[in-house]
Design a protein around this motif. Sequence first.
Motif, PDB file in Angstrom:
ATOM      1  N   ILE A   1     -65.162  38.682  11.182  1.00 14.06           N
ATOM      2  CA  ILE A   1     -64.081  38.944  12.118  1.00 14.06           C
ATOM      3  C   ILE A   1     -62.775  38.663  11.381  1.00 14.06           C
ATOM      4  CG2 ILE A   1     -63.090  38.379  14.363  1.00 14.06           C
ATOM      5  CD1 ILE A   1     -65.804  39.611  14.573  1.00 14.06           C
ATOM      6  N   ASN A   2     -62.240  39.694  10.724  1.00 10.93           N
ATOM      7  CA  ASN A   2     -61.064  39.474   9.882  1.00 10.93           C
ATOM      8  C   ASN A   2     -59.754  39.758  10.601  1.00 10.93           C
ATOM      9  OD1 ASN A   2     -61.102  42.245   9.990  1.00 10.93           O
ATOM     10  ND2 ASN A   2     -61.883  42.496   7.909  1.00 10.93           N
ATOM     11  N   THR A   3     -59.834  40.034  11.902  1.00 12.81           N
ATOM     12  CA  THR A   3     -58.643  40.189  12.716  1.00 12.81           C
ATOM     13  C   THR A   3     -58.892  39.539  14.066  1.00 12.81           C
ATOM     14  OG1 THR A   3     -57.055  41.802  13.586  1.00 12.81           O
ATOM     15  CG2 THR A   3     -59.370  42.406  13.654  1.00 12.81           C
ATOM     16  N   ASP A   4     -57.839  39.179  14.771  1.00 14.18           N
ATOM     17  CA  ASP A   4     -58.007  38.550  16.077  1.00 14.18           C
ATOM     18  C   ASP A   4     -58.810  39.470  16.994  1.00 14.18           C
ATOM     19  OD1 ASP A   4     -56.495  36.521  15.086  1.00 14.18           O
ATOM     20  OD2 ASP A   4     -54.693  36.977  16.256  1.00 14.18           O
ATOM     21  N   ALA A   5     -59.701  38.872  17.778  1.00 15.38           N
ATOM     22  CA  ALA A   5     -60.629  39.678  18.563  1.00 15.38           C
ATOM     23  C   ALA A   5     -60.943  38.996  19.886  1.00 15.38           C
ATOM     24  CB  ALA A   5     -61.921  39.916  17.767  1.00 15.38           C
ATOM     25  N   MET A   6     -61.628  39.744  20.736  1.00 22.52           N
ATOM     26  CA  MET A   6     -62.156  39.223  21.986  1.00 22.52           C
ATOM     27  C   MET A   6     -63.674  39.171  21.877  1.00 22.52           C
ATOM     28  SD  MET A   6     -61.503  40.622  25.887  1.00 22.52           S
ATOM     29  CE  MET A   6     -62.498  42.120  25.756  1.00 22.52           C
ATOM     30  N   HIS A   7     -64.242  38.018  22.152  1.00 31.75           N
ATOM     31  CA  HIS A   7     -65.682  37.800  22.072  1.00 31.75           C
ATOM     32  C   HIS A   7     -66.248  37.944  23.484  1.00 31.75           C
ATOM     33  CE1 HIS A   7     -69.011  35.259  19.923  1.00 31.75           C
ATOM     34  NE2 HIS A   7     -69.477  36.367  20.477  1.00 31.75           N
ATOM     35  N   CYS A   8     -67.208  38.843  23.639  1.00 30.64           N
ATOM     36  CA  CYS A   8     -67.741  39.169  24.968  1.00 30.64           C
ATOM     37  C   CYS A   8     -69.214  38.791  25.068  1.00 30.64           C
ATOM     38  CB  CYS A   8     -67.609  40.666  25.243  1.00 30.64           C
ATOM     39  SG  CYS A   8     -65.947  41.321  24.994  1.00 30.64           S
ATOM     40  N   TYR A   9     -69.565  38.104  26.148  1.00 26.70           N
ATOM     41  CA  TYR A   9     -70.951  37.818  26.489  1.00 26.70           C
ATOM     42  C   TYR A   9     -71.174  38.371  27.900  1.00 26.70           C
ATOM     43  CZ  TYR A   9     -70.209  34.130  22.953  1.00 26.70           C
ATOM     44  OH  TYR A   9     -69.888  33.419  21.817  1.00 26.70           O
ATOM     45  N   VAL A  10     -72.043  39.356  28.029  1.00 26.84           N
ATOM     46  CA  VAL A  10     -72.259  39.987  29.332  1.00 26.84           C
ATOM     47  C   VAL A  10     -73.729  39.864  29.708  1.00 26.84           C
ATOM     48  CG1 VAL A  10     -72.048  42.094  30.695  1.00 26.84           C
ATOM     49  CG2 VAL A  10     -70.373  41.606  28.891  1.00 26.84           C
ATOM     50  N   GLN A  11     -74.005  39.099  30.750  1.00 24.14           N
ATOM     51  CA  GLN A  11     -75.378  39.010  31.248  1.00 24.14           C
ATOM     52  C   GLN A  11     -75.777  40.317  31.925  1.00 24.14           C
ATOM     53  OE1 GLN A  11     -76.354  35.657  33.685  1.00 24.14           O
ATOM     54  NE2 GLN A  11     -75.744  34.144  32.171  1.00 24.14           N
ATOM     55  N   HIS A  12     -74.899  40.819  32.766  1.00 26.62           N
ATOM     56  CA  HIS A  12     -75.119  42.126  33.389  1.00 26.62           C
ATOM     57  C   HIS A  12     -73.778  42.663  33.859  1.00 26.62           C
ATOM     58  CE1 HIS A  12     -74.581  40.572  37.520  1.00 26.62           C
ATOM     59  NE2 HIS A  12     -75.249  39.513  37.094  1.00 26.62           N
ATOM     60  N   GLY A  13     -73.668  43.983  33.916  1.00 29.09           N
ATOM     61  CA  GLY A  13     -72.432  44.605  34.343  1.00 29.09           C
ATOM     62  C   GLY A  13     -71.641  45.169  33.180  1.00 29.09           C
ATOM     63  N   LYS A  14     -70.335  45.274  33.355  1.00 29.14           N
ATOM     64  CA  LYS A  14     -69.472  45.895  32.357  1.00 29.14           C
ATOM     65  C   LYS A  14     -68.139  45.171  32.304  1.00 29.14           C
ATOM     66  CE  LYS A  14     -68.211  49.307  35.869  1.00 29.14           C
ATOM     67  NZ  LYS A  14     -68.311  50.730  36.267  1.00 29.14           N
ATOM     68  N   ILE A  15     -67.393  45.419  31.227  1.00 29.12           N
ATOM     69  CA  ILE A  15     -66.040  44.899  31.128  1.00 29.12           C
ATOM     70  C   ILE A  15     -65.076  46.064  31.288  1.00 29.12           C
ATOM     71  CG2 ILE A  15     -66.711  42.924  29.723  1.00 29.12           C
ATOM     72  CD1 ILE A  15     -65.555  44.386  27.297  1.00 29.12           C
ATOM     73  N   VAL A  16     -63.941  45.805  31.930  1.00 18.55           N
ATOM     74  CA  VAL A  16     -63.013  46.876  32.288  1.00 18.55           C
ATOM     75  C   VAL A  16     -61.598  46.482  31.890  1.00 18.55           C
ATOM     76  CG1 VAL A  16     -62.106  48.300  34.169  1.00 18.55           C
ATOM     77  CG2 VAL A  16     -64.500  47.542  34.224  1.00 18.55           C
ATOM     78  N   PHE A  17     -60.929  47.418  31.205  1.00 14.46           N
ATOM     79  CA  PHE A  17     -59.536  47.253  30.791  1.00 14.46           C
ATOM     80  C   PHE A  17     -58.687  48.270  31.551  1.00 14.46           C
ATOM     81  CE2 PHE A  17     -56.065  48.790  28.047  1.00 14.46           C
ATOM     82  CZ  PHE A  17     -55.420  47.616  27.698  1.00 14.46           C
ATOM     83  N   THR A  18     -57.629  47.822  32.187  1.00 17.15           N
ATOM     84  CA  THR A  18     -56.730  48.737  32.887  1.00 17.15           C
ATOM     85  C   THR A  18     -55.304  48.475  32.434  1.00 17.15           C
ATOM     86  OG1 THR A  18     -56.539  47.226  34.771  1.00 17.15           O
ATOM     87  CG2 THR A  18     -58.210  48.945  34.913  1.00 17.15           C
ATOM     88  N   LYS A  19     -54.538  49.565  32.346  1.00 19.22           N
ATOM     89  CA  LYS A  19     -53.150  49.426  31.913  1.00 19.22           C
ATOM     90  C   LYS A  19     -52.331  50.600  32.434  1.00 19.22           C
ATOM     91  CE  LYS A  19     -50.522  46.738  29.303  1.00 19.22           C
ATOM     92  NZ  LYS A  19     -50.425  45.269  29.520  1.00 19.22           N
ATOM     93  N   LYS A  20     -51.192  50.284  33.012  1.00 16.17           N
ATOM     94  CA  LYS A  20     -50.231  51.311  33.394  1.00 16.17           C
ATOM     95  C   LYS A  20     -49.286  51.563  32.214  1.00 16.17           C
ATOM     96  CE  LYS A  20     -51.669  51.351  37.722  1.00 16.17           C
ATOM     97  NZ  LYS A  20     -52.412  52.482  38.314  1.00 16.17           N
ATOM     98  N   LYS A  21     -48.846  52.800  32.089  1.00 13.10           N
ATOM     99  CA  LYS A  21     -47.946  53.192  30.999  1.00 13.10           C
ATOM    100  C   LYS A  21     -48.506  52.731  29.654  1.00 13.10           C
ATOM    101  CE  LYS A  21     -43.790  53.126  33.902  1.00 13.10           C
ATOM    102  NZ  LYS A  21     -42.419  52.571  34.088  1.00 13.10           N
ATOM    103  N   PHE A  22     -49.746  53.109  29.405  1.00 16.16           N
ATOM    104  CA  PHE A  22     -50.472  52.671  28.214  1.00 16.16           C
ATOM    105  C   PHE A  22     -50.048  53.506  27.012  1.00 16.16           C
ATOM    106  CE2 PHE A  22     -54.637  52.880  25.767  1.00 16.16           C
ATOM    107  CZ  PHE A  22     -54.454  51.653  25.160  1.00 16.16           C
ATOM    108  N   ARG A  23     -49.455  52.845  26.038  1.00 18.66           N
ATOM    109  CA  ARG A  23     -49.047  53.497  24.792  1.00 18.66           C
ATOM    110  C   ARG A  23     -49.815  52.851  23.649  1.00 18.66           C
ATOM    111  NH1 ARG A  23     -42.460  54.359  25.379  1.00 18.66           N
ATOM    112  NH2 ARG A  23     -42.546  55.417  27.417  1.00 18.66           N
TER     113      ARG A  23
END
Length: 373
Positions: A249-271
């Motif tokens: 991991i040579n750059t900052d990151a998000m570590h995710c552990y998901v037992q079940h389901g999904k992860i969701v990212f939302t953004k208005k005016k996404f550039r």
Amino acid sequence: MTYYKYLKAITLIISILIHSPLFANDGAFFARGNQLIPINETEISVQKEILRITKIDNRYIEVSVYYEFFNPAEEKEIIVGFEAMSPSGDVDGAPINGQHPYMHDFTVRMNDLPLDYKVALISDSLYNHNGNIKTIDWEHFDGHKAGNYVDFFYVYHFNTKFKKGKNTINHTYRFDVSGGIAYNYYFEYVLTAANRWANRQIDDFTLEIDMGHFEEFYLNKSFFNNINDWKIQGKGKICEIAGSPDSPINTDAMHCYVQHGKIVFTKKKFRPKGELFLQSFSPYMGVSEIDGVDFYLPFSIYLQEQAFYGDNTTPEAKKILRNLPFARRGYVFQDPQLHHFYSDFGWYIPNPKYVAVVKDLTVEEQQWLERWK
């Protein structure tokens, strides 16, 4: 507690073992004879995009993209293209029937009607800089044609008629999960092509990632800064991790552990200022040590066959291995050794309400219990 035991040896060969294609959001193009030229569209804007990424049976990643465009002027016909990089690594990169060898079932619909598409093979290095690009004639192509490297990429393109007002485009495809010695799977997706449209942004953007039950993966903080923009729809946890040049991991990151389901990212005016990089490391990168004993206890059910604690023969090892399926679900162990051991795992999420019931485990996990009883 965790360290990357084989880091130096593996990082030297990561680049030759990955065969993940790089995909892009749809962009606008101009056609001149047999040339495709990327352009910046000046009238049509992207009001909404929903991008869904789903892993299926640990064999495919399925991508579904839904757009809502707005055309303020009269009906306009342009070419829309979807870019796919050639595979690389220990694979044969030659096209199959003129299409990407690891990309399947591509479909596209506009305003609820199916569209035909064509595939162009592109080799000009100026392609992403508004150069004039000539489509490759594969039969007479004099570049690399076989083996684990081909110096071109693909554009799946289709003619579109944007009526005045709202227009929708929806396309789907699936491709083979990529991997290698360092990666269980690896996925890249270009987001910045959205900046080619008139508004230079996506007014309302949603990204849904569903890698399946009991999955651990990382997302580089390349297009987002705040992990609070992400929500878990299901059960799991996410945390930040600082990048290090001495780690995979040579750059900052998000570590995710998901037992079940999904992860969701939302953004208005996404550039988007960066691309999507998703990675799940192989067992070779997750070997740990405690009190002189090497072990690997994965969160993923797909990787449990590689699990070990020492040589797996001691009563202590068998007890630890036998309880792995219950630890995944957050079982609160009364046994002091198991409690101390599993509480130290990043993926362990204590759940006092969870009752261990063997028949509720997957078939693979039930077989696992039989193996270590």
